[in-house]
Each structure stands twice: as C-alpha cells, then as structure tokens.
Scaffold this motif. Sequence first.
Motif, PDB file in Angstrom:
ATOM      1  N   CYS A  55       1.199 -13.028  -2.176  1.00  0.00           N
ATOM      2  CA  CYS A  55      -0.238 -12.786  -2.231  1.00  0.00           C
ATOM      3  C   CYS A  55      -0.925 -13.242  -0.951  1.00  0.00           C
ATOM      4  CB  CYS A  55      -0.857 -13.456  -3.458  1.00  0.00           C
ATOM      5  SG  CYS A  55      -0.632 -15.245  -3.551  1.00  0.00           S
ATOM      6  N   HIS A  56      -2.058 -12.603  -0.679  1.00  0.00           N
ATOM      7  CA  HIS A  56      -2.834 -12.943   0.529  1.00  0.00           C
ATOM      8  C   HIS A  56      -4.307 -12.651   0.271  1.00  0.00           C
ATOM      9  CE1 HIS A  56      -3.502  -8.711   1.630  1.00  0.00           C
ATOM     10  NE2 HIS A  56      -2.262  -8.502   1.213  1.00  0.00           N
ATOM     11  N   PRO A  57      -5.193 -13.266   1.028  1.00  0.00           N
ATOM     12  CA  PRO A  57      -6.635 -13.060   0.816  1.00  0.00           C
ATOM     13  C   PRO A  57      -7.097 -11.684   1.306  1.00  0.00           C
ATOM     14  CG  PRO A  57      -6.267 -14.516   2.689  1.00  0.00           C
ATOM     15  CD  PRO A  57      -4.924 -14.267   2.082  1.00  0.00           C
ATOM     16  N   VAL A  58      -8.062 -11.099   0.593  1.00  0.00           N
ATOM     17  CA  VAL A  58      -8.700  -9.843   0.997  1.00  0.00           C
ATOM     18  C   VAL A  58     -10.190  -9.944   0.678  1.00  0.00           C
ATOM     19  CG1 VAL A  58      -6.657  -8.391   0.672  1.00  0.00           C
ATOM     20  CG2 VAL A  58      -8.223  -8.756  -1.238  1.00  0.00           C
ATOM     21  N   LEU A  59     -10.961  -9.050   1.284  1.00  0.00           N
ATOM     22  CA  LEU A  59     -12.383  -8.955   0.970  1.00  0.00           C
ATOM     23  C   LEU A  59     -12.651  -7.663   0.233  1.00  0.00           C
ATOM     24  CD1 LEU A  59     -14.366 -10.216   4.110  1.00  0.00           C
ATOM     25  CD2 LEU A  59     -14.443 -11.163   1.792  1.00  0.00           C
ATOM     26  N   MET A  60     -13.276  -7.750  -0.938  1.00  0.00           N
ATOM     27  CA  MET A  60     -13.723  -6.578  -1.688  1.00  0.00           C
ATOM     28  C   MET A  60     -15.243  -6.545  -1.567  1.00  0.00           C
ATOM     29  SD  MET A  60     -10.945  -5.206  -2.937  1.00  0.00           S
ATOM     30  CE  MET A  60     -11.413  -4.201  -4.331  1.00  0.00           C
ATOM     31  N   GLY A  61     -15.734  -5.866  -0.521  1.00  0.00           N
ATOM     32  CA  GLY A  61     -17.155  -5.947  -0.196  1.00  0.00           C
ATOM     33  C   GLY A  61     -17.439  -7.335   0.331  1.00  0.00           C
ATOM     34  N   ASN A  62     -18.298  -8.073  -0.348  1.00  0.00           N
ATOM     35  CA  ASN A  62     -18.587  -9.448   0.038  1.00  0.00           C
ATOM     36  C   ASN A  62     -17.838 -10.465  -0.821  1.00  0.00           C
ATOM     37  OD1 ASN A  62     -20.449  -8.683   2.066  1.00  0.00           O
ATOM     38  ND2 ASN A  62     -22.066  -8.409   0.527  1.00  0.00           N
ATOM     39  N   THR A  63     -16.962  -9.968  -1.679  1.00  0.00           N
ATOM     40  CA  THR A  63     -16.257 -10.839  -2.616  1.00  0.00           C
ATOM     41  C   THR A  63     -14.891 -11.236  -2.074  1.00  0.00           C
ATOM     42  OG1 THR A  63     -17.351  -9.782  -4.506  1.00  0.00           O
ATOM     43  CG2 THR A  63     -15.350 -11.054  -4.959  1.00  0.00           C
ATOM     44  N   LYS A  64     -14.633 -12.539  -2.031  1.00  0.00           N
ATOM     45  CA  LYS A  64     -13.304 -13.016  -1.668  1.00  0.00           C
ATOM     46  C   LYS A  64     -12.349 -12.762  -2.824  1.00  0.00           C
ATOM     47  CE  LYS A  64     -14.035 -16.699   1.728  1.00  0.00           C
ATOM     48  NZ  LYS A  64     -13.768 -18.137   2.014  1.00  0.00           N
ATOM     49  N   ALA A  65     -11.235 -12.157  -2.526  1.00  0.00           N
ATOM     50  CA  ALA A  65     -10.263 -11.836  -3.563  1.00  0.00           C
ATOM     51  C   ALA A  65      -8.851 -12.067  -3.031  1.00  0.00           C
ATOM     52  CB  ALA A  65     -10.433 -10.391  -4.036  1.00  0.00           C
ATOM     53  N   ILE A  66      -7.889 -11.855  -3.910  1.00  0.00           N
ATOM     54  CA  ILE A  66      -6.479 -12.033  -3.549  1.00  0.00           C
ATOM     55  C   ILE A  66      -5.709 -10.795  -3.975  1.00  0.00           C
ATOM     56  CG2 ILE A  66      -4.363 -13.344  -4.028  1.00  0.00           C
ATOM     57  CD1 ILE A  66      -6.173 -15.789  -4.439  1.00  0.00           C
ATOM     58  N   GLN A  67      -4.921 -10.278  -3.065  1.00  0.00           N
ATOM     59  CA  GLN A  67      -4.051  -9.145  -3.378  1.00  0.00           C
ATOM     60  C   GLN A  67      -2.637  -9.664  -3.581  1.00  0.00           C
ATOM     61  OE1 GLN A  67      -4.557  -5.180  -1.572  1.00  0.00           O
ATOM     62  NE2 GLN A  67      -2.483  -5.439  -0.744  1.00  0.00           N
ATOM     63  N   THR A  68      -2.050  -9.321  -4.729  1.00  0.00           N
ATOM     64  CA  THR A  68      -0.717  -9.795  -5.077  1.00  0.00           C
ATOM     65  C   THR A  68       0.239  -8.621  -5.189  1.00  0.00           C
ATOM     66  OG1 THR A  68      -1.585 -11.704  -6.281  1.00  0.00           O
ATOM     67  CG2 THR A  68       0.663 -11.034  -6.786  1.00  0.00           C
ATOM     68  N   TYR A  69       1.369  -8.744  -4.514  1.00  0.00           N
ATOM     69  CA  TYR A  69       2.441  -7.757  -4.589  1.00  0.00           C
ATOM     70  C   TYR A  69       3.482  -8.269  -5.592  1.00  0.00           C
ATOM     71  CZ  TYR A  69       0.524  -6.070  -0.133  1.00  0.00           C
ATOM     72  OH  TYR A  69      -0.310  -5.597   0.851  1.00  0.00           O
ATOM     73  N   VAL A  70       3.920  -7.378  -6.470  1.00  0.00           N
ATOM     74  CA  VAL A  70       4.909  -7.737  -7.493  1.00  0.00           C
ATOM     75  C   VAL A  70       6.162  -6.886  -7.274  1.00  0.00           C
ATOM     76  CG1 VAL A  70       5.384  -7.940  -9.957  1.00  0.00           C
ATOM     77  CG2 VAL A  70       3.037  -8.225  -9.111  1.00  0.00           C
ATOM     78  N   ARG A  71       7.292  -7.537  -7.090  1.00  0.00           N
ATOM     79  CA  ARG A  71       8.543  -6.803  -6.892  1.00  0.00           C
ATOM     80  C   ARG A  71       9.541  -7.187  -7.972  1.00  0.00           C
ATOM     81  NH1 ARG A  71      10.914  -6.940  -1.029  1.00  0.00           N
ATOM     82  NH2 ARG A  71       9.231  -5.409  -0.816  1.00  0.00           N
ATOM     83  N   ASP A  72      10.016  -6.197  -8.697  1.00  0.00           N
ATOM     84  CA  ASP A  72      11.002  -6.420  -9.764  1.00  0.00           C
ATOM     85  C   ASP A  72      12.358  -6.755  -9.130  1.00  0.00           C
ATOM     86  OD1 ASP A  72      12.753  -6.335 -11.904  1.00  0.00           O
ATOM     87  OD2 ASP A  72      11.884  -4.523 -12.776  1.00  0.00           O
ATOM     88  N   ILE A  73      12.883  -7.949  -9.444  1.00  0.00           N
ATOM     89  CA  ILE A  73      14.183  -8.362  -8.895  1.00  0.00           C
ATOM     90  C   ILE A  73      15.202  -8.579 -10.019  1.00  0.00           C
ATOM     91  CG2 ILE A  73      13.215  -9.372  -6.796  1.00  0.00           C
ATOM     92  CD1 ILE A  73      13.479 -12.138  -8.125  1.00  0.00           C
ATOM     93  N   THR A  74      14.959  -7.922 -11.161  1.00  0.00           N
ATOM     94  CA  THR A  74      15.864  -8.085 -12.297  1.00  0.00           C
ATOM     95  C   THR A  74      17.297  -7.712 -11.937  1.00  0.00           C
ATOM     96  OG1 THR A  74      14.040  -7.567 -13.809  1.00  0.00           O
ATOM     97  CG2 THR A  74      16.279  -7.430 -14.691  1.00  0.00           C
ATOM     98  N   ALA A  75      17.473  -6.574 -11.279  1.00  0.00           N
ATOM     99  CA  ALA A  75      18.820  -6.111 -10.923  1.00  0.00           C
ATOM    100  C   ALA A  75      19.491  -7.091  -9.961  1.00  0.00           C
ATOM    101  CB  ALA A  75      18.752  -4.721 -10.311  1.00  0.00           C
ATOM    102  N   ARG A  76      18.698  -7.578  -8.999  1.00  0.00           N
ATOM    103  CA  ARG A  76      19.269  -8.522  -8.033  1.00  0.00           C
ATOM    104  C   ARG A  76      19.682  -9.827  -8.701  1.00  0.00           C
ATOM    105  NH1 ARG A  76      15.339 -11.089  -3.858  1.00  0.00           N
ATOM    106  NH2 ARG A  76      15.549 -12.901  -5.211  1.00  0.00           N
ATOM    107  N   LYS A  77      18.839 -10.340  -9.608  1.00  0.00           N
ATOM    108  CA  LYS A  77      19.160 -11.583 -10.300  1.00  0.00           C
ATOM    109  C   LYS A  77      20.383 -11.412 -11.196  1.00  0.00           C
ATOM    110  CE  LYS A  77      16.854 -14.868 -10.179  1.00  0.00           C
ATOM    111  NZ  LYS A  77      16.872 -16.041  -9.282  1.00  0.00           N
ATOM    112  N   ALA A  78      20.485 -10.257 -11.849  1.00  0.00           N
ATOM    113  CA  ALA A  78      21.643  -9.994 -12.701  1.00  0.00           C
ATOM    114  C   ALA A  78      22.914  -9.952 -11.863  1.00  0.00           C
ATOM    115  CB  ALA A  78      21.457  -8.679 -13.456  1.00  0.00           C
ATOM    116  N   ASN A  79      22.811  -9.341 -10.672  1.00  0.00           N
ATOM    117  CA  ASN A  79      23.975  -9.273  -9.787  1.00  0.00           C
ATOM    118  C   ASN A  79      24.354 -10.657  -9.277  1.00  0.00           C
ATOM    119  OD1 ASN A  79      25.924  -7.658  -8.168  1.00  0.00           O
ATOM    120  ND2 ASN A  79      24.735  -8.465  -6.447  1.00  0.00           N
ATOM    121  N   GLU A  80      23.335 -11.474  -8.955  1.00  0.00           N
ATOM    122  CA  GLU A  80      23.604 -12.845  -8.511  1.00  0.00           C
ATOM    123  C   GLU A  80      24.297 -13.640  -9.611  1.00  0.00           C
ATOM    124  OE1 GLU A  80      19.829 -14.397  -7.359  1.00  0.00           O
ATOM    125  OE2 GLU A  80      19.800 -13.348  -5.424  1.00  0.00           O
TER     126      GLU A  80
END
Length: 254
Positions: A97-122
Amino acid sequence: MNQNISHIDYKQVMEYALEPLIIHSRLKIIYINRAAEIFFRAPKEDIIGASPLDIFKETSKAAIDNRIQSAYEQPADVIEETIYRMDGTTVDVELYCHPVLMGNTKAIQTYVRDITARKANEKKQKQMSKELNELSSTLVPLFEGIAILPLLGSIDEERARQLLEKVPVNVQKQNVKCLIIDFSAIYKLDLIVTEYIFKINNVLSLLGVRSIVTGLRPELALVAIQLGTNFNSTPTVSTVKDALHLLGVNYTES
C-alpha cells in the motif's frame, strides 16, 4: 506528450487492472476495482463503506491498523497475510500500500496479490525436503554391524547439518560398528557442506565406529583436500563392493 498524459483516465486504468486494488481513507473503503470484486466474491456496493480491517484476522488487526496509519506518509513494505473474502473463505495474499490523493482527501491504495499457489508449492517443497532429509540420514543395514549411508541428490548446508546431527544417533540406535559413506550419487558439494559431511567421520571415530568412504569423485576429493581433510584414518575406495572386500566380507552380486 505531456498533454496526452494529462488526459489519461487513471480511474479507468485502475478499474481494468488485473490485480485487485482497494482505496480506503480513515478506515473506510471508498473504491475497489473489478478484479477486487471478483477476488473478494462480492459486488462493490457490499464492500465500499466497510472497514479495510474487516478482512483481517483479529490477531492481525492491531498491526495492520498501525501499518495503515504509517502508509498515509510513505509507502509500506510488502507483507504476507491471510485475509477473509466476503464469503468467509480465507486466502494467502501479498499486500502493498501507498498514499494517494482522492481530490483533497488523503487515502491509501492497496494492492492485493493472491499467493495461495505459491504458498502451497512452498509447503510441498518443504515437506519434500523434510522427507528427503529423513531419507538421507537413514542407514541401510548390509550385514551385522555394517551399514551404508547413501548420500543422495543435492546437499545444502541445512541438510548437511542435519546429517551431522542424525547419523551418529542412528549409528548408535542400530548398533553399527562400521559405516560405509557412499558419495556415488553426489555430483556437487561446496566447501561448507563438505566440511560438515567429513565432520561425521570425526564424530564416528569418537564413538568407536569405523567409517569407509566410497564413490568419492575426483572433484569432491579435491574439495576435501582444500579443506585439509585427513584420510589417514578413513579408507577411501571406489565402490561399496570394494569396501566390503576391505572389511573381509565375502560379497558377490546376484
């Protein structure tokens, strides 16, 4: 060029991104993209307005809350977490996640990545490694008081350390008086790993167990010499059959 860039619809860019994106402010979700709808298995109207903390386990919420507050000032490190989908199922994810501006509003953008397959392989690789380590320290009895330790596959430092710990214990359990350490299935060893393996000879000697090395390839022998390994008290022969002849065992292959 700058004029063209200024006309990019960034909301459209986010909407059609392949990975789930969430934008939230003051612990309230204000936007998710189409990929997030699919990932969380719920329409936007059921998610927007909820708290981003709701997807986390109770044990993680305090730490995530602190992370969110810090992310208003600077991007947060990538972390791994187990989160809930809207249908109650859990999934292992990587979050950034990182900070972003939505107009004058401080917000946070979060990226979600599914790592289920990787964890199962590990997990699978870890289990396979555990089984291989257990197999690698198994002594195969040949005759009364004589056993062989067949070293197999690639040996890293952790596996070599486990050999040093387990082999002497197994030798005593099986009442082995002479152990043949066979290197014929090993093609590569580094200095650290080789040092661990040849330490087994010293431990066996202290236990009163005779050891014989077989199948040592020239390149592995060179590594042993570089380590200053002394073979005066440890005979080295080409094959297991030669080792048995050295021990005076009348052995013929069927």
